[in-house]
Scaffold this motif. Sequence first.
Motif, PDB file in Angstrom:
ATOM      1  N   CYS A 617       0.875  -1.174   0.000  1.00  0.00           N
ATOM      2  CA  CYS A 617       0.000   0.000   0.000  1.00  0.00           C
ATOM      3  C   CYS A 617       0.911   1.222   0.000  1.00  0.00           C
ATOM      4  O   CYS A 617       1.777   1.351   0.864  1.00  0.00           O
ATOM      5  CB  CYS A 617      -0.878  -0.018   1.253  1.00  0.00           C
ATOM      6  SG  CYS A 617      -1.778   1.482   1.548  1.00  0.00           S
ATOM      7  N   PHE A 619       0.427   4.237   0.735  1.00  0.00           N
ATOM      8  CA  PHE A 619       0.343   5.066   1.940  1.00  0.00           C
ATOM      9  C   PHE A 619       1.191   4.473   3.064  1.00  0.00           C
ATOM     10  O   PHE A 619       1.867   5.173   3.795  1.00  0.00           O
ATOM     11  CB  PHE A 619      -1.113   5.186   2.403  1.00  0.00           C
ATOM     12  CG  PHE A 619      -1.274   6.122   3.558  1.00  0.00           C
ATOM     13  CD1 PHE A 619      -1.500   7.467   3.350  1.00  0.00           C
ATOM     14  CD2 PHE A 619      -1.139   5.671   4.878  1.00  0.00           C
ATOM     15  CE1 PHE A 619      -1.607   8.338   4.425  1.00  0.00           C
ATOM     16  CE2 PHE A 619      -1.241   6.527   5.942  1.00  0.00           C
ATOM     17  CZ  PHE A 619      -1.484   7.879   5.720  1.00  0.00           C
ATOM     18  N   ARG A 620       1.124   3.184   3.134  1.00  0.00           N
ATOM     19  CA  ARG A 620       1.854   2.505   4.198  1.00  0.00           C
ATOM     20  C   ARG A 620       3.355   2.719   4.022  1.00  0.00           C
ATOM     21  O   ARG A 620       4.092   2.956   4.994  1.00  0.00           O
ATOM     22  CB  ARG A 620       1.520   1.021   4.154  1.00  0.00           C
ATOM     23  CG  ARG A 620       2.056   0.216   5.275  1.00  0.00           C
ATOM     24  CD  ARG A 620       1.340  -1.109   5.249  1.00  0.00           C
ATOM     25  NE  ARG A 620       1.933  -2.062   6.152  1.00  0.00           N
ATOM     26  CZ  ARG A 620       1.485  -3.314   6.308  1.00  0.00           C
ATOM     27  NH1 ARG A 620       0.468  -3.725   5.578  1.00  0.00           N
ATOM     28  NH2 ARG A 620       2.045  -4.114   7.154  1.00  0.00           N
ATOM     29  N   VAL A 858      -3.802   5.678  -0.716  1.00  0.00           N
ATOM     30  CA  VAL A 858      -4.315   4.570   0.094  1.00  0.00           C
ATOM     31  C   VAL A 858      -4.885   3.562  -0.892  1.00  0.00           C
ATOM     32  O   VAL A 858      -6.009   3.695  -1.355  1.00  0.00           O
ATOM     33  CB  VAL A 858      -5.389   5.076   1.070  1.00  0.00           C
ATOM     34  CG1 VAL A 858      -5.993   3.917   1.841  1.00  0.00           C
ATOM     35  CG2 VAL A 858      -4.803   6.098   2.026  1.00  0.00           C
ATOM     36  N   PRO A 860      -4.536  -0.319  -0.874  1.00  0.00           N
ATOM     37  CA  PRO A 860      -3.963  -1.571  -0.367  1.00  0.00           C
ATOM     38  C   PRO A 860      -4.227  -2.751  -1.303  1.00  0.00           C
ATOM     39  O   PRO A 860      -5.224  -2.753  -2.029  1.00  0.00           O
ATOM     40  CB  PRO A 860      -4.713  -1.779   0.946  1.00  0.00           C
ATOM     41  CG  PRO A 860      -6.019  -1.080   0.756  1.00  0.00           C
ATOM     42  CD  PRO A 860      -5.727   0.100  -0.119  1.00  0.00           C
ATOM     43  N   ALA A 864      -3.574  -6.512   2.420  1.00  0.00           N
ATOM     44  CA  ALA A 864      -2.585  -5.684   3.114  1.00  0.00           C
ATOM     45  C   ALA A 864      -3.088  -5.152   4.459  1.00  0.00           C
ATOM     46  O   ALA A 864      -2.352  -5.116   5.441  1.00  0.00           O
ATOM     47  CB  ALA A 864      -2.182  -4.516   2.227  1.00  0.00           C
ATOM     48  N   CYS A 865      -4.354  -4.761   4.510  1.00  0.00           N
ATOM     49  CA  CYS A 865      -4.833  -4.090   5.719  1.00  0.00           C
ATOM     50  C   CYS A 865      -4.873  -5.018   6.934  1.00  0.00           C
ATOM     51  O   CYS A 865      -4.859  -4.547   8.068  1.00  0.00           O
ATOM     52  CB  CYS A 865      -6.222  -3.510   5.478  1.00  0.00           C
ATOM     53  SG  CYS A 865      -6.221  -2.273   4.181  1.00  0.00           S
ATOM     54  N   CYS A 868      -1.820  -4.499   9.020  1.00  0.00           N
ATOM     55  CA  CYS A 868      -1.342  -3.114   9.092  1.00  0.00           C
ATOM     56  C   CYS A 868      -1.876  -2.435  10.351  1.00  0.00           C
ATOM     57  O   CYS A 868      -2.996  -2.693  10.782  1.00  0.00           O
ATOM     58  CB  CYS A 868      -1.808  -2.362   7.858  1.00  0.00           C
ATOM     59  SG  CYS A 868      -1.182  -0.694   7.779  1.00  0.00           S
ATOM     60  N   LEU A 870      -2.041   0.904  10.573  1.00  0.00           N
ATOM     61  CA  LEU A 870      -2.204   2.328  10.264  1.00  0.00           C
ATOM     62  C   LEU A 870      -3.637   2.754   9.926  1.00  0.00           C
ATOM     63  O   LEU A 870      -3.840   3.856   9.441  1.00  0.00           O
ATOM     64  CB  LEU A 870      -1.291   2.688   9.080  1.00  0.00           C
ATOM     65  CG  LEU A 870       0.198   2.593   9.372  1.00  0.00           C
ATOM     66  CD1 LEU A 870       1.003   2.706   8.097  1.00  0.00           C
ATOM     67  CD2 LEU A 870       0.619   3.680  10.349  1.00  0.00           C
ATOM     68  N   HIS A 871      -4.604   1.888  10.214  1.00  0.00           N
ATOM     69  CA  HIS A 871      -5.992   2.217   9.840  1.00  0.00           C
ATOM     70  C   HIS A 871      -6.396   3.620  10.290  1.00  0.00           C
ATOM     71  O   HIS A 871      -7.103   4.329   9.584  1.00  0.00           O
ATOM     72  CB  HIS A 871      -6.972   1.219  10.464  1.00  0.00           C
ATOM     73  CG  HIS A 871      -6.763  -0.186  10.034  1.00  0.00           C
ATOM     74  ND1 HIS A 871      -5.725  -0.950  10.498  1.00  0.00           N
ATOM     75  CD2 HIS A 871      -7.457  -0.961   9.178  1.00  0.00           C
ATOM     76  CE1 HIS A 871      -5.797  -2.151   9.940  1.00  0.00           C
ATOM     77  NE2 HIS A 871      -6.834  -2.182   9.139  1.00  0.00           N
ATOM     78  N   CYS A 874      -4.433   6.245   7.928  1.00  0.00           N
ATOM     79  CA  CYS A 874      -4.727   6.308   6.492  1.00  0.00           C
ATOM     80  C   CYS A 874      -6.190   6.628   6.244  1.00  0.00           C
ATOM     81  O   CYS A 874      -6.559   7.100   5.204  1.00  0.00           O
ATOM     82  CB  CYS A 874      -4.357   4.992   5.825  1.00  0.00           C
ATOM     83  SG  CYS A 874      -5.438   3.634   6.282  1.00  0.00           S
ATOM     84  N   ILE A 876      -8.744   4.720   5.746  1.00  0.00           N
ATOM     85  CA  ILE A 876      -9.386   3.951   4.684  1.00  0.00           C
ATOM     86  C   ILE A 876     -10.878   3.848   4.999  1.00  0.00           C
ATOM     87  O   ILE A 876     -11.259   3.596   6.140  1.00  0.00           O
ATOM     88  CB  ILE A 876      -8.724   2.568   4.528  1.00  0.00           C
ATOM     89  CG1 ILE A 876      -9.365   1.832   3.369  1.00  0.00           C
ATOM     90  CG2 ILE A 876      -8.809   1.722   5.784  1.00  0.00           C
ATOM     91  CD1 ILE A 876      -8.464   0.856   2.695  1.00  0.00           C
TER      92      ILE A 876
HETATM   93  S1  SF4 Z   1      -4.495  -0.029   6.765  1.00  0.00           S
HETATM   94 FE1  SF4 Z   1      -4.295   1.783   5.523  1.00  0.00          FE
HETATM   95  S2  SF4 Z   1      -2.129   2.095   5.311  1.00  0.00           S
HETATM   96 FE2  SF4 Z   1      -2.429   0.039   6.033  1.00  0.00          FE
HETATM   97  S3  SF4 Z   1      -2.466  -1.158   4.204  1.00  0.00           S
HETATM   98 FE3  SF4 Z   1      -4.567  -0.723   4.673  1.00  0.00          FE
HETATM   99  S4  SF4 Z   1      -4.986   1.129   3.524  1.00  0.00           S
HETATM  100 FE4  SF4 Z   1      -2.792   0.925   3.566  1.00  0.00          FE
END
Ligand code: SF4
Lengths: 893, 1125
Positions: A617, A619-620, A858, A860, A864-865, A868, A870-871, A874, A876
Amino acid sequence: MKSDPAPGLDRLIEAADAGRTVLVPNTELAAALGDAIERSHRRSGREVWPTPRIRDFGGWLKDRYTRAQLADSTAARCLSDIEERELWREAVLAGESGDRLLEPSGAASAARRARRAIQEYGIPMAAVAADGGEESAMFTEWSGRFAARCRELGCVDAAQLLGSADAAPRVETERVAWIESPLWRPVARRWLEHYGGAPLMPVRAAHRAEAPVRFVGAQSPDAELAAIARWAGTRLAERPEFRAWICMPDLARRRNELEDAFDAVLVPHRFALLEAPAGAPYAIAGGTPLADYAPVRAALDLLAAVDGSIPFPQFSALLRAPELSESAAEASAAACLDLELRSRAPAEAPLSQWLALAEAVESNAELRPTAALRRLAAAWKSLVELTGSHPLSRWLAVWIAGFEAGPWNLRRRWSSTEYQSAERFRELLGTLAQGDACFGTRSRAAAHALLRRALLDTPFQAQTGVPPIWVSGQWMDPWLAYDGLWVASCDEAHWPAPVDPIPLLPVRLQRQYGVIAAGMESQLRFAEDLQGRWLERASGCVFSCADSAEGRPAAPSPLIPVTVDAGAQPAVLSHPLWLAQLECAPAIDRRPDEWAPPFGADERTRGVATLKAQSRCAFRGYAETRLRAQPLEQPVPGFNERERGELVHESLQHLWAGLGGSAGLAQALARPEELARLTADAVHRAILKQAARRDPGRRWREREAERLAKLLGKWLELESARGEFDVERLEADTETARHAQLDFSVRIDRIDRLPDGSRVLIDYKTGAANRDWQGERPDNPQLPLYALLHSASLIAVAYGKINAAGCAFVSESERSQIFPGKRATRMEGMGSLAALLDVWAGRIERLAEEFRSGRAAVDPTPTACRTCHLHGLCRIPSTMDLSEALEEPAEEP
Amino acid sequence: MSRSLPRDSEARTHAVHDDASVLVQAPAGSGKTTLLTQRYLRLLASVDAPERILALTFTRRAAEEMRQRVIAALAAAALAECPPGFNAETWRLAVGARERLGTLGIDVQRQPSRLRIETIDSFNFWLASQLPIVSGVGGRLNVVGVARSFYEEAARRALAHEGTDLFAAAVERTLAVGDQRWRQLVGLIAGMLAGRDRWLPLLAGRLEAAAALDAAQLDRVREHFDEDLALLVTRGLQAARDALGGEGLASLPPLMRAAARRLGAERPELAAWLARPGALAADATDLERWRTVADTFLTKGGQLRKRFTRTEGFPPQCPERDAMIDLSAQFERRPGAAAALQAVRALPEPRYRDEDWIRVRDVAQVLVLAAAELDEVFRERATVDFAAVSLAGLRALGAEGSPTDLALRLDYRLQHLLLDEFQDTSGAQLELVRMLTLGWQRGDGRSVFCVGDPMQSIYGFRQAEVRAFLELAETGIGDLELDVRRLSSNFRSSPALVQWVNACFERIMPQVDDRQRGAIAFRPSDSEVEASFDVARAVSLRGFMSAAAEAKAVAELIESRRTEHPEWRIAILVRARAHARDIALALRGRGIPFRAVDIEPLQDRAVVRDLVMLIRALIHLGDRTAWLAVLRAPWSGLPLSELLTIARSGSIVWDSVCDEAVLRALSAEGAERCRRLRKIFEDAFRVQTHTSLVRWVERSWLALGGPACATDERGLAHVRTVFARLRELGEQGLPDAAELERHFADLYADGGAAGAVEIMTIHKAKGLEFDLVVVPGLDRHARQDASQLLLTHQFARTGRDGMIMAARPAVGAGTDRLFEFLRTQARDASALEAQRLLYVACTRAKAELHLYAAVGLHEDPDAAPGENSEESPDVRAPRAGSLLAVLWPTVGGQFVIEAQGASGNLDTPALRGGPLRRVPAGWAPPPVADGQPAVMLRAADLREEAPIFDWVGETARRVGSLVHAELQSMDLEIHYDAAARGPHFARWLALNGVPREHLREASERAIAALIAVRADPRGRWILEQRHRDDFREHAVSGYWRGEVMRAVFDRSFIDEHGVRWVIDYKTSRHAGSGLEEFLEREVERYRPQLERYAELARRLGPEPVRVGLYFPLMRAWREWEPGQS
Ligand code: SF4
């Protein structure tokens, strides 16, 4: 019931003016009646009057006894509340089953309550003892033990004062009056009838006959509270002299929500980030445990940390406690130190060790000086000055010194409520100090535990006076007349109340001696009588009930007169302040935001981790590398997953440095002791190195050494099944891979050279390992990246999966049998690894370029999420939130 | 419309009217609650108090519904005739009940709490609170619904146990077996603690968590386990014997002996046939020979052999070969023979091997330890979970040998027990029922009435014991036998639907009940609904090539039906929450409103996510991700570029926000946004400790404009849920910031418009009905609990419950027969449950049922990253564990496969981030209240007082009180011997907490003060008796500056000059020089107080007022005329 046709309040004032002490069943009524008298004086324009003496009967008895003691100090001392509770606890715990109880303190309170009931209802103890049930037998035993201890200490408990009120000498100068109330217990009533004459009858509201009665059925408990608050707020706004009495029988459970609802309407300032106003037009009966107030809680947290080992989160919370930092800058220094500690801390340690470690980390990492750490250290020093067992009065001095040095050091920042709670704490310490004889000597931990119990059991409420709106938690006759009266929770399940006998006492006896809650019929009679009284007490009466929070509908109590006006159903009211803000919400700006500035010359990538994140992703990739948005670490017992991985890497590096290749391995396998020695040495060195950074303690080091040795054994067994190879390169130095003009520093675990000169690249994985390098957006482009750095003669790349669940090679290889039992792979249809490398080069370059250019969309991959953190950053969108349209972001040029 | 008498009316009549105890099997749509209500009313007409009947349900909703129905019926019974639309039978029964109650003078309508209709949990709670001692609870219980953090804490403590005891060794070995994966073990143990009411009584003796398992106890447990294991093996062999048939088995021995002789050392296990040449015994001791039979007759794949070779001991031309082939063919003809032999293969050894036992013992010890730690955690936090309540309820009912007599204890005599949803009963609940009815016998006027549908038993994961239903039917409870009544009428679904369900599930579900396996036979229903539905449309089965195609089809179907039947209630039922995502996206795409019930994690909602980030930021300044998120949330809305500037300038984001130099590097707007945020957080940090955590967070959120960033009121409702959870967390002890988010993960949103399409899990749909039901994603499988620490298997046996356990083998160790055996049992149980789950889903529909599956998936949407293999995109066979796998063998042929979307060119629903959303520049939320608060605190003066507590001060305070009190009663006319009162003083002071070492001095000080006062002319002047308005401790009140002012004058009188004196005693003390200065300071300190007193005193009469401070301990005096400072 019939009330006195003469205005009851005049009679009350008359009695008070005549210097009579007016006795009432509880403190709540005492406060309300006192206030009513004063307001009446004010209305009639009186300038001065004798302060009315209105007392709850129990408190009055106790005071009377204490005063009498001044004249006769040989009389037994009356135990304080805390002493009583502790003695009961002792009595319970001394019994055979006491320490098996889930909540011995609860049993102690139950026993205390039962004893009080015995006195209040005049139930003969002998009858209880003769009951034959296990509960009454146990109660009898505890009671006997308690009474014996009281005798030993030369003390009496409050319940006894009530029972022997007749016998106690009356203070002659004091004349008493009493109010009529259904709350009086039989023994008190008899005494009052005998000594207090005819009771003062309750006050009737003015327009009794036409009193409108309303019923409100709310859609949720919150909506019910909101309706009450709105009712009170509106009436008060219309008529400032409006006074209401609200009965909320489940107050103990709903107190917080009630405060929220009332504050929102009546004291909205309390929701601003201002110092809270002290006054409010409403008050709630009772209080919350003293232990919940910040100064007290901070003090208790400190004491708790001194007893034994504490886990990291506890130390972290202590270090970052707001009480220990004077400013945001100081708090930030504490947070900084905390972050450093997280990667170096064991899972738990005694406070002394935490402090030493924190000091060491602070200086090694050259952090700002942490004022909180200094305060904490000073507090700890004071608290551990005293060791052994001592009377509480000695511990007190130590505690105070510790608090003063630590959490109370900055008390000039306290609010009025905090100060008042500390004052109450001080009083409580004074009371504790009186109990040396009763409490005996205690170890530090036992003394702390006692204090904690005392603070949890002592309710506290900042001073409020009697404001216009009074919320009571009891079903009772308010005695006075009000402009409005609201009874909540009047659903059929709760009104009339179901039978609820007093635990530990035989139900049969309870019924016989008139415990209302013990009988169905008595409950019904009580409810009907009380409801009649309510209707007489106010010119407007509202009954309400609420559907459950989960939406189960509640039926109104059948006692509510059928003729009442059902009232408008209040709509589901969320917090009015929230709603108000929502209603005037601005139009939200929307702008595309998928591009950050291109990667700067002074920025650093995180090696393969950057590409890995970017691939999953964009953003990640951006957030983890460039914003350095990383999850907070959390020390765990033993080595964490990352450390365990590093240990394997490190050990294998040592091992292969010694073995050199398949030949060396074969030799070593032939001499198991030698191999065991080599392995043990490698493991030992790896653990030493790891523990120098974060040492989880001896036991875990030993456990890990054993585990690791076994694991490496398994792995070497697998390696031994391979054909010949020499280890050409071991992860020693970092190298730099350059793509899209960016540098990625990497550490390649190992490259083996085969007899024909071809090479194999291996990367160890201690967790799950799968073919995650495949596809346009690989989950992990690590192997491709490494392979591109060392592409010469490369015929295979592989993860070496090394974990206890199984060791294996997960590979991409152009030949079969490079790894035991593995055939050549499809190589994404490329035919040779070299060709595949070209594909990989394109992918990596594209990824790197995307990252370099600042792409941070963003977007993914489907999975991916899930892994992760970082919810929240980001943002999403949710699949199911219909209120937010799913918008396609406009791409920026 | 229903016809007047349902086809099963006879069974219904019996169920309601029989005096005996009854077990009713009431399939979906058969009107179970009506039946329960009728039975309840019938019993009400026969008892002498409503409390004699106890009706227990599983959910509060069910209890509520039943109670309402009873009350409504009693109300209707007051009418002369049955009201239209009311069930006539119910009305008739209610009339009887009403009459009876009337005779008894009981008005339950005025006191509905007399109807004991409640949930099992609340009944347990009631028991435990009524009997706090025997239940082992102690006090009032504070039950928490979510106790995961407590379980984890207990697990952590258990694993941290060190020492030299048995526990420590067990912990050590368990960690080693678990590859030292601490976190995983904590999770596993915590997971088991939730259901400890099931295993704890078995592990640790009766219900005592804290008891360690000593060696003798352990030996006893092992003995039991060995017995049970042998019994289980024997049963397995008996089943095999029955399946293979006695005749065939009888011919086996010579054949097997021949093979044994032939193969000798090659297959040493066959030697058992030589040592024991006779017929096979269906007995655990003969397991070895049974295994050889299974191995001989079965291929590796588990098929019966058609050929026998040398390898099996039957080379070509050997005389027994044909007999073997015949025998195998004979077995083949018997249904279930191959499966039976497979089962024999999987049977474990009939005794625990030492290594298996050691692992079980270790895990058992660790679990018992964890349970004890859990008790300790509960004790510390004064809370419990539902399992603790359930255990307590059982304890309250007493041990089996000496059951508690509720009648004796609680004056509570129970006569009839009604139980709803009996198929969902757990072991502990069953035990409760057993204890409640101990000693009940047929015909003694007491009865049990259980109703449920074992075909709808879908709560295995919550320890529901589906076997219980069968056991109850076969053996009853205790000595009580139950008559079984089976209902078959379905008042819900159309005839076509019912027919399809009958035809389909008859073949899917077992033919016969099997207690051992927990297998429930299917029983068909008859629709009592008149066919007004479109028969052709009743059921459709469709397969798609991709999940996207499937989702699209669901959306299309619903769109068309909503147009045709806008009044219909439509539901999409999924097996797991994750399965709803694609469908939701497809519905959104078509603008179809839907309501997802408990499907979507609350944290997926932006408003919630922003709040959770704010909480994290507030509780940890160093939580970088959270702080960055707070900066990016709509209330601030910094774009990526500005975030980068801030992020690069320091490790603590907050420091950067506070740094003007950093802000200058931002755009003007960005800097302004940051400054606003900074101000809010500065304010927040200043008042952090003034209120509760929750209120503090709420205030900060409001200041930021959190509510304004929500999209609607629903969003605010979700926020409320978060605050409620935060409150719980705060009360339980706030978790570390790193852990915080996890604690909100089990909250789900319940959003959407009324009348919208409902999306929910099949479990959630139980008890509901819809006109149209779509069950999509049949191909998807539910994730099973991958690894479990300890598997248990309970079964019925005579005398006691049978039970065996197996502990997980060491990570990486080979398989373990016993563990695998139990795993197979568990898998079998969940396969059976999957059938029932599908049955529940299908029977929710009234008119139409649509079963959809994606049968040609490219990739597994449930797979972990990278888990997908390189399989080609063909139509796949249904995956084991999916609902499709349940359906496929039976109705696979009925599926219409839609080829569209095979190439994957349909839009695969994918989520992408949207634009940056933010409040406009310069926006700030309106203030929550206008202006400044009316009354500000007045703590400033108090705050300066220091120190809080000191001994000298405390003792002085007590001496002061003593002197004060003595002065109040001192009469100068009466001789007063202060010295003689010394011992009295000392005792009083001691009683009031003066430390022993200070006693003497304190008492002497009091004596000295009192003697001095009497000798002091000023003292005597003060104490002298006057004639006018002479008061001691005179309490007066009055209004002053709008507030009530209260005062207690220590001494007050009118002197000979007509001056009204108000005197206050002050017991302060001052040693050393500077007395004058001290006194001056004291005067200044108390001046405001005395001025207020004087204000009141002036209103008492026209006399001039003077005030004075008297210091008895120093014999000092200060006086002045008030109002002249
Ligand atoms: S949680 Fe957000 S930053 Fe992480 S992979 Fe999913 S969309 Fe990307």
